[in-house]
Design a protein around this motif. Structure first.
Motif, short mmCIF file in Angstrom:
data_model
loop_
_atom_site.label_atom_id
_atom_site.label_comp_id
_atom_site.label_asym_id
_atom_site.label_seq_id
_atom_site.Cartn_x
_atom_site.Cartn_y
_atom_site.Cartn_z
N ALA A 56 0.78 -1.15 0.20
CA ALA A 56 0.07 0.03 -0.01
C ALA A 56 0.80 1.31 0.00
N ILE A 57 1.96 1.38 0.92
CA ILE A 57 2.80 2.49 0.98
C ILE A 57 3.48 2.77 -0.48
N THR A 58 3.78 1.50 -1.17
CA THR A 58 4.47 1.68 -2.40
C THR A 58 3.59 2.20 -3.54
N MET A 59 2.14 2.13 -3.28
CA MET A 59 1.16 2.52 -4.31
C MET A 59 0.80 3.92 -4.11
N VAL A 60 0.85 4.53 -2.92
CA VAL A 60 0.23 5.80 -2.31
C VAL A 60 1.09 6.93 -3.56
N PRO A 61 2.21 6.87 -3.68
CA PRO A 61 2.59 7.76 -4.72
C PRO A 61 1.96 7.81 -6.05
N ALA A 62 1.65 6.60 -6.49
CA ALA A 62 1.14 6.49 -7.77
C ALA A 62 -0.15 7.32 -7.73
N THR A 119 7.60 4.50 -7.15
CA THR A 119 7.19 5.97 -7.70
C THR A 119 7.92 6.27 -9.16
N ILE A 120 9.11 5.55 -9.45
CA ILE A 120 9.77 5.81 -10.78
C ILE A 120 8.68 4.99 -11.74
N GLY A 121 8.41 3.81 -11.09
CA GLY A 121 7.45 3.16 -12.19
C GLY A 121 6.02 3.61 -12.63
N VAL A 122 5.85 4.76 -11.89
CA VAL A 122 4.66 5.27 -12.33
C VAL A 122 4.80 5.97 -13.54
N PHE A 123 5.86 6.70 -13.61
CA PHE A 123 6.06 7.52 -14.85
C PHE A 123 6.60 6.38 -15.99
N TYR A 124 6.94 5.30 -15.80
CA TYR A 124 7.33 4.28 -16.48
C TYR A 124 6.00 3.80 -17.16
N LYS A 125 5.07 3.35 -16.36
CA LYS A 125 3.79 2.83 -16.79
C LYS A 125 3.04 3.74 -17.55
N THR A 342 -4.82 6.42 -12.20
CA THR A 342 -5.04 7.06 -10.58
C THR A 342 -6.07 6.17 -10.27
N VAL A 343 -7.06 6.04 -10.66
CA VAL A 343 -8.44 5.38 -10.04
C VAL A 343 -8.06 3.97 -9.68
N THR A 344 -7.51 3.19 -10.73
CA THR A 344 -7.29 1.70 -10.40
C THR A 344 -5.98 1.71 -9.50
N ASP A 345 -4.95 2.29 -9.53
CA ASP A 345 -4.08 2.43 -8.40
C ASP A 345 -4.62 2.56 -7.13
N THR A 346 -5.62 3.75 -6.83
CA THR A 346 -6.34 3.77 -5.51
C THR A 346 -7.10 2.73 -5.14
N THR A 348 -5.89 -0.36 -5.81
CA THR A 348 -4.98 -1.27 -5.32
C THR A 348 -4.62 -1.14 -3.96
N VAL A 349 -4.39 0.15 -3.72
CA VAL A 349 -4.02 0.57 -2.38
C VAL A 349 -5.04 0.14 -1.21
N VAL A 350 -6.46 0.33 -1.73
CA VAL A 350 -7.25 0.14 -0.66
C VAL A 350 -7.47 -1.54 -0.66
N GLY A 351 -7.20 -2.23 -1.50
CA GLY A 351 -7.21 -3.50 -1.34
C GLY A 351 -6.24 -4.28 -0.65
N THR A 352 -5.01 -3.68 -1.07
CA THR A 352 -3.87 -4.20 -0.04
C THR A 352 -3.89 -3.83 1.44
N LEU A 353 -4.53 -2.68 1.72
CA LEU A 353 -4.90 -2.15 3.19
C LEU A 353 -5.85 -3.08 3.84
N VAL A 354 -6.82 -3.41 3.18
CA VAL A 354 -8.04 -4.04 3.76
C VAL A 354 -8.19 -5.41 3.87
N VAL A 355 -7.94 -5.96 2.70
CA VAL A 355 -7.72 -7.56 2.44
C VAL A 355 -6.92 -8.29 3.45
N PRO A 356 -5.69 -7.85 3.75
CA PRO A 356 -4.89 -8.67 4.96
C PRO A 356 -5.52 -8.61 6.21
N ARG A 357 -6.33 -7.46 6.44
CA ARG A 357 -7.15 -7.52 8.03
C ARG A 357 -8.16 -8.37 7.90
#
Length: 389
Positions: A56-62, A119-125, A342-346, A348-357
């Motif tokens: 989730a932390i890695t996805m936040v910059p995206a 973060t760098i990958g955002v620009f590449y993608k 941006t929408v799909t990355d958001t 993904t962040v929600v999923g990686t934060l909520v699902v493990p719990r």
């Protein structure tokens, strides 16, 4: 992997091979590094929470940087951005090699490097997604997207196998150094690309159309919701499958087999999509969620399920991104693609934060329950859409 026909101009063929060699090297490096981070995190804690938090932390910059990347694309072309990002990633991983020489720093260094890498990958993608109409004819876009999906999955499979083998003989930090070298090699192939269409620029003083209006005009509005559900599925599998491999099956080879099964399915997705060319994005999304419901905690069931869901997700992504790239005006493509990512990355962040719990409540049945919940969400969305009409 499909080949561009011999009758195509030489420039197109050079673009084809340069693009896919560069992308293959980059993907092997990216997913190889992700594999190392995933395995070390799970082995360190034996729970999915730390891995989910790191993802989730890695996805936040995206979420923020997709729009920044789009602005940058109006000033430099996508090829140059790909070269810069590959160069920076290579230098980053070379730096990680030296910093991991201190044992107590290793986990911290990996977390920081994961954030910077993403973060760098955002620009590449974004540059990778928007450059296609400038490299290939419109009629070839879906074919190239299909091949891209296949190359990406081959890279995932080969990277996990290569990394697993290398880790038997050498330290993780040395593997990371080799990965960094691979990124530096890919810069050379980025430089071989020839843009057939100049980088589209907005006329001075002219603002793009309202993004909601553009999505509606291209028919992408309703489908963006399906893409969000797909991102939640991907996030769930990315966190829970490694966790199950370690805690339930207790064998490192289990994770490689399950990842290979998913990759094999995704590779097949573009192939059967040709035969069923009239399939709709909603149908693919519905079948994906139904498949997730049957993910019972059994190794062979999960293996078959990963093939099936991978195939559906592969077909969906090819169809979805091809539609965005071909139905959007060139001057709006980078902008709309940034909104989509941006929408799909958001999601993904929600999923990686909520699902493990959720594993605290549903334990090894979490994947099935997530599938059921998303299926109910899709049904509710469809019902509300009919009521509004």
């Amino acid at each position: 992997m499909e080949k561009i026909q011999p009758s195509m101009p030489k420039t197109i063929q050079i673009n084809f091979w340069s693009y896919f060699i560069s992308m293959a090297v980059t993907f092997v490096g990216f997913y190889g590094f992700t594999y190392i981070v995933t395995w070390l995190m799970i082995n360190e804690t034996k729970t999915p929470q730390l891995l989910g938090n790191v993802m989730a932390i890695t996805m936040v910059p995206a979420i923020v940087l997709n729009l920044v990347a789009q602005r940058l694309l109006t000033k430099i072309n996508a090829r140059l951005m790909m070269m810069i990002t590959d160069l920076l990633t290579g230098l980053l991983l070379v730096g990680v090699y030296f910093l991991m020489a201190v044992p107590r720093w290793q986990i911290t260094v990996l977390i920081v490097a994961s954030v910077l890498n993403k973060t760098i990958g955002v620009f590449y993608k974004l540059s990778n997604k928007t450059i296609l109409p400038a490299l290939f004819p419109v009629a070839k876009i879906q074919q190239v997207n299909g091949t891209q999906t296949q190359v990406r999955q081959v890279a995932i499979v080969s990277s996990s196998m290569i990394i697993s083998t290398l880790l038997l003989w050498i330290q993780p930090r040395l593997v990371i150094l080799l990965i960094g070298g691979g990124f530096l090699v890919s810069v050379f192939f980025d430089a071989q690309l020839t843009l057939l269409v100049p980088n589209p620029r907005q006329p001075r003083g002219e603002e793009p159309h309202d993004w909601r209006q553009v999505l509606k005009q291209t028919g992408m509005g309703p489908y963006l919701g399906y893409a969000v559900l797909g991102s939640l599925v991907d996030a769930s599998l990315a966190v829970l499958i490694p966790w199950l491999a370690v805690t339930l099956f207790h064998q490192s080879i289990a994770l490689s087999i399950l990842m290979t099964a998913e990759a094999a399915g995704i590779i097949c997705g573009p192939l059967w999509l040709k035969r069923f060319s009239t399939v709709k994005l909603r149908t693919l999304c519905l079948l994906t969620l139904l498949g997730l419901v049957f993910f019972v905690p059994n190794f062979w069931v999960l293996t078959v399920g990963m093939v099936a869901v991978g195939s559906l997700r592969g077909a969906f992504n090819v169809l979805f991104f091809s539609k965005v790239q071909t139905d959007t005006a060139p001057q709006n493509l980078g902008w709309i693609m940034a909104i989509v990512l941006t929408v799909t990355d958001t999601a993904t962040v929600v999923g990686t934060l909520v699902v493990p719990r959720l594993t605290q409540f549903w334990h090894q049945w979490t994947i099935s329950m997530v599938g059921l919940g998303l299926l109910i969400l899709l049904g509710t969305r469809s019902l509300l859409a009919r009521i509004n009409h």
